[in-house]
Motif scaffolding. Structure first.
Motif, PDB file in Angstrom:
ATOM      1  N   GLY A 245       0.774  -1.226   0.000  1.00 44.28           N
ATOM      2  CA  GLY A 245       0.000   0.000   0.000  1.00 44.28           C
ATOM      3  C   GLY A 245       0.803   1.273   0.000  1.00 44.28           C
ATOM      4  N   GLY A 246       2.113   1.179   0.125  1.00 40.57           N
ATOM      5  CA  GLY A 246       2.963   2.371   0.198  1.00 40.57           C
ATOM      6  C   GLY A 246       3.557   2.746  -1.141  1.00 40.57           C
ATOM      7  N   PRO A 247       4.467   3.725  -1.107  1.00 41.06           N
ATOM      8  CA  PRO A 247       4.861   4.552   0.043  1.00 41.06           C
ATOM      9  C   PRO A 247       3.703   5.444   0.521  1.00 41.06           C
ATOM     10  CG  PRO A 247       6.370   4.822  -1.814  1.00 41.06           C
ATOM     11  CD  PRO A 247       5.183   4.093  -2.328  1.00 41.06           C
ATOM     12  N   GLY A 248       3.572   5.577   1.821  1.00 46.59           N
ATOM     13  CA  GLY A 248       2.418   6.279   2.361  1.00 46.59           C
ATOM     14  C   GLY A 248       1.163   5.497   2.026  1.00 46.59           C
ATOM     15  N   MET A 249       0.248   6.130   1.329  1.00 46.35           N
ATOM     16  CA  MET A 249      -0.959   5.446   0.853  1.00 46.35           C
ATOM     17  C   MET A 249      -1.093   5.580  -0.663  1.00 46.35           C
ATOM     18  SD  MET A 249      -3.771   6.436   3.798  1.00 46.35           S
ATOM     19  CE  MET A 249      -5.006   5.364   3.071  1.00 46.35           C
ATOM     20  N   SER A 250       0.036   5.771  -1.326  1.00 46.45           N
ATOM     21  CA  SER A 250       0.001   6.056  -2.765  1.00 46.45           C
ATOM     22  C   SER A 250      -0.492   4.879  -3.585  1.00 46.45           C
ATOM     23  CB  SER A 250       1.395   6.471  -3.246  1.00 46.45           C
ATOM     24  OG  SER A 250       2.338   5.434  -3.003  1.00 46.45           O
ATOM     25  N   THR A 251      -0.346   3.641  -3.093  1.00 47.53           N
ATOM     26  CA  THR A 251      -0.837   2.467  -3.824  1.00 47.53           C
ATOM     27  C   THR A 251      -1.872   1.685  -3.013  1.00 47.53           C
ATOM     28  OG1 THR A 251       0.995   1.100  -3.010  1.00 47.53           O
ATOM     29  CG2 THR A 251       1.308   2.215  -5.128  1.00 47.53           C
ATOM     30  N   THR A 252      -2.473   2.325  -2.035  1.00 46.88           N
ATOM     31  CA  THR A 252      -3.490   1.656  -1.219  1.00 46.88           C
ATOM     32  C   THR A 252      -4.823   1.733  -1.952  1.00 46.88           C
ATOM     33  OG1 THR A 252      -2.350   2.289   0.822  1.00 46.88           O
ATOM     34  CG2 THR A 252      -4.627   1.568   1.024  1.00 46.88           C
ATOM     35  N   VAL A 253      -5.129   0.682  -2.694  1.00 45.55           N
ATOM     36  CA  VAL A 253      -6.409   0.620  -3.390  1.00 45.55           C
ATOM     37  C   VAL A 253      -7.477   0.122  -2.418  1.00 45.55           C
ATOM     38  CG1 VAL A 253      -5.351   0.258  -5.649  1.00 45.55           C
ATOM     39  CG2 VAL A 253      -5.890  -1.716  -4.211  1.00 45.55           C
ATOM     40  N   LEU A 254      -8.723   0.153  -2.854  1.00 48.79           N
ATOM     41  CA  LEU A 254      -9.841  -0.114  -1.950  1.00 48.79           C
ATOM     42  C   LEU A 254      -9.791  -1.525  -1.373  1.00 48.79           C
ATOM     43  CD1 LEU A 254     -12.387   0.959  -0.666  1.00 48.79           C
ATOM     44  CD2 LEU A 254     -13.670   0.277  -2.702  1.00 48.79           C
ATOM     45  N   VAL A 255      -9.437  -2.515  -2.180  1.00 47.26           N
ATOM     46  CA  VAL A 255      -9.401  -3.889  -1.683  1.00 47.26           C
ATOM     47  C   VAL A 255      -8.334  -4.041  -0.602  1.00 47.26           C
ATOM     48  CG1 VAL A 255      -8.945  -6.277  -2.307  1.00 47.26           C
ATOM     49  CG2 VAL A 255     -10.295  -4.851  -3.821  1.00 47.26           C
ATOM     50  N   TYR A 256      -7.163  -3.438  -0.815  1.00 43.45           N
ATOM     51  CA  TYR A 256      -6.110  -3.545   0.188  1.00 43.45           C
ATOM     52  C   TYR A 256      -6.474  -2.763   1.445  1.00 43.45           C
ATOM     53  CZ  TYR A 256      -1.477  -4.002   2.183  1.00 43.45           C
ATOM     54  OH  TYR A 256      -0.430  -4.318   3.020  1.00 43.45           O
ATOM     55  N   TYR A 257      -7.126  -1.624   1.295  1.00 42.34           N
ATOM     56  CA  TYR A 257      -7.569  -0.850   2.449  1.00 42.34           C
ATOM     57  C   TYR A 257      -8.609  -1.634   3.252  1.00 42.34           C
ATOM     58  CZ  TYR A 257      -9.049   3.289   5.088  1.00 42.34           C
ATOM     59  OH  TYR A 257      -9.333   4.192   6.082  1.00 42.34           O
ATOM     60  N   LEU A 258      -9.486  -2.327   2.544  1.00 39.30           N
ATOM     61  CA  LEU A 258     -10.467  -3.195   3.196  1.00 39.30           C
ATOM     62  C   LEU A 258      -9.759  -4.262   4.024  1.00 39.30           C
ATOM     63  CD1 LEU A 258     -13.431  -4.785   1.228  1.00 39.30           C
ATOM     64  CD2 LEU A 258     -12.073  -6.148   2.778  1.00 39.30           C
ATOM     65  N   TYR A 259      -8.742  -4.881   3.431  1.00 38.93           N
ATOM     66  CA  TYR A 259      -7.979  -5.905   4.142  1.00 38.93           C
ATOM     67  C   TYR A 259      -7.299  -5.328   5.386  1.00 38.93           C
ATOM     68  CZ  TYR A 259      -3.694  -8.509   5.158  1.00 38.93           C
ATOM     69  OH  TYR A 259      -2.666  -9.139   5.794  1.00 38.93           O
ATOM     70  N   GLN A 260      -6.719  -4.147   5.260  1.00 38.67           N
ATOM     71  CA  GLN A 260      -6.069  -3.527   6.415  1.00 38.67           C
ATOM     72  C   GLN A 260      -7.057  -3.298   7.551  1.00 38.67           C
ATOM     73  OE1 GLN A 260      -4.318  -0.036   4.526  1.00 38.67           O
ATOM     74  NE2 GLN A 260      -2.269  -0.857   4.872  1.00 38.67           N
ATOM     75  N   GLN A 261      -8.211  -2.733   7.237  1.00 41.28           N
ATOM     76  CA  GLN A 261      -9.190  -2.417   8.270  1.00 41.28           C
ATOM     77  C   GLN A 261      -9.712  -3.676   8.953  1.00 41.28           C
ATOM     78  OE1 GLN A 261     -10.036   0.708   9.323  1.00 41.28           O
ATOM     79  NE2 GLN A 261      -8.478   1.459   7.905  1.00 41.28           N
ATOM     80  N   ALA A 262      -9.959  -4.720   8.181  1.00 40.85           N
ATOM     81  CA  ALA A 262     -10.571  -5.922   8.742  1.00 40.85           C
ATOM     82  C   ALA A 262      -9.565  -6.834   9.433  1.00 40.85           C
ATOM     83  CB  ALA A 262     -11.310  -6.683   7.651  1.00 40.85           C
ATOM     84  N   PHE A 263      -8.414  -7.082   8.808  1.00 39.74           N
ATOM     85  CA  PHE A 263      -7.532  -8.136   9.287  1.00 39.74           C
ATOM     86  C   PHE A 263      -6.262  -7.624   9.964  1.00 39.74           C
ATOM     87  CE2 PHE A 263     -10.021  -9.978   5.819  1.00 39.74           C
ATOM     88  CZ  PHE A 263     -10.561 -11.073   6.463  1.00 39.74           C
ATOM     89  N   GLN A 264      -5.931  -6.367   9.765  1.00 39.94           N
ATOM     90  CA  GLN A 264      -4.789  -5.802  10.482  1.00 39.94           C
ATOM     91  C   GLN A 264      -5.234  -4.980  11.690  1.00 39.94           C
ATOM     92  OE1 GLN A 264      -2.236  -3.652   7.764  1.00 39.94           O
ATOM     93  NE2 GLN A 264      -1.517  -5.517   6.754  1.00 39.94           N
ATOM     94  N   PHE A 265      -6.301  -4.193  11.503  1.00 38.37           N
ATOM     95  CA  PHE A 265      -6.802  -3.354  12.597  1.00 38.37           C
ATOM     96  C   PHE A 265      -7.988  -3.992  13.312  1.00 38.37           C
ATOM     97  CE2 PHE A 265      -5.427   0.178   9.498  1.00 38.37           C
ATOM     98  CZ  PHE A 265      -4.110  -0.006   9.836  1.00 38.37           C
TER      99      PHE A 265
END
Length: 312
Positions: free
Chosen positions: A256-276
């Motif tokens: 998803g980096g650097p920063g959030m420059s490549t954080t697409v919606l599917v990866y953001y969904l994964y972060q919210q659900a399975f990382q956070f």
């Protein structure tokens, strides 16, 4: 005159009872049996999970604390105040647009070139299609090494006296790198679809156009594109839906980096659900993704009247 009756008193003038297993009912049963496996699969693996995701989006599910709390529309309200969601949508739009344009343009170009009857053309078709059957994770891992600061791509550039970048750690080049890797992986699939469509175009049309002095570019624009328009519609739907579901490439290449420059919606969904561990909010993002895919697919399907030549 009284109607004739049998010795038992039954009336023979009435219509004979129609058998239950008529030809129509047998055909209908056969049809239902044929579609039953697909219908059961869609119900179990699509409809039921979709309903469960919507149910989860109305709750806050803390797996660590074993707490499942109903919150109503709280997760949907959180979407409006999420500071990172705008950047996520922007990255998703850039990735999808870049992937669709490059993939379809390159696939059509390769299909036109490889539709020529030349010696050894089958070898080139195989080479361009081979990445499609390669393992996605293996393909992505190899490219992650090639795109490193001291990777293979920069080594090639040094031979020509050029200095390469740290492609996956530079915000300017990270998204481009991910798009290019994905294009090279799946361009062969669209190429094969376009190639099959091109082979179905009648050769007599090209011969008549050449006799009339029509240039090759006009032949492509006036003959080729209209006649392969059904395939163009199909590949556009497949490519757009696929671009919105890309996950493994982002997870392996950039996280998803650097920063959030490549954080697409599917990866953001994964972060919210399975990382956070925000499963309720992750389910809400899943619903948003489903709506986006459904709307885009519906819009493209409605545009078939302008795209597909026999729908006009």
């Amino acid at each position: 005159m009284a109607p004739a009756t049998s010795p038992t008193g039954s009336d023979h003038t009435g219509s004979r009872r129609r058998p239950f297993w008529t030809m129509e009912r047998r055909d209908a049963l056969a049809g239902y049996l044929f579609i039953a496996p697909q219908l059961i699969g869609i119900t179990i693996f699509v409809l039921i999970p979709l309903c469960l995701v919507f149910w989860f989006s109305l709750h806050e599910w803390n797996v660590l604390a074993a707490r499942f709390t109903y919150t109503g529309a709280a997760n949907y309200k959180a979407l409006l105040s999420d500071p990172g969601l705008g950047e996520v949508f922007g990255a998703t739009a850039i990735f999808s647009l870049g992937l669709v344009v490059l993939n379809m343009s390159l696939a059509l170009l390769l299909a036109v070139l490889l539709s020529q009857k030349l010696t050894g053309i089958t070898v080139f078709r195989t080479l361009f299609f081979s990445p499609v059957v390669v393992s996605l994770v293996a393909w992505t891992i190899v490219w992650s090494f090639l795109l490193q600061k001291n990777g293979g791509l920069n080594a090639i550039l040094q031979v020509f006296g050029l200095e390469g970048s740290n492609w996956l750690r530079d915000p300017t080049t990270a998204m481009i790198s991910v798009i290019v890797v994905q294009v090279f992986k799946n361009v062969g699939l669209n190429m094969i679809l376009f190639l099959a469509a091109l082979q179905g175009v009648p050769k007599e049309l090209y011969e008549a156009a050449r006799v009339d002095g029509v240039s090759p570019f006009k032949q492509f624009r006036r003959i080729t594109v209209p006649l392969i328009s059904p395939t163009i519609l199909l590949t556009s739907i497949i490519t757009i839906v696929g671009s919105l579901q890309v996950f493994a490439q982002i997870a392996v290449l950039t996280q998803g980096g650097p920063g959030m420059s490549t954080t697409v919606l599917v990866y953001y969904l994964y972060q919210q659900a399975f990382q956070f561990h925000r499963f309720g909010y992750g389910s809400t993002l899943s619903i948003v993704l489903f709506v986006i895919v459904a709307v885009l697919t519906f819009v493209q399907w409605q545009m078939r009247k302008r795209i597909v030549f026999y729908e006009r």
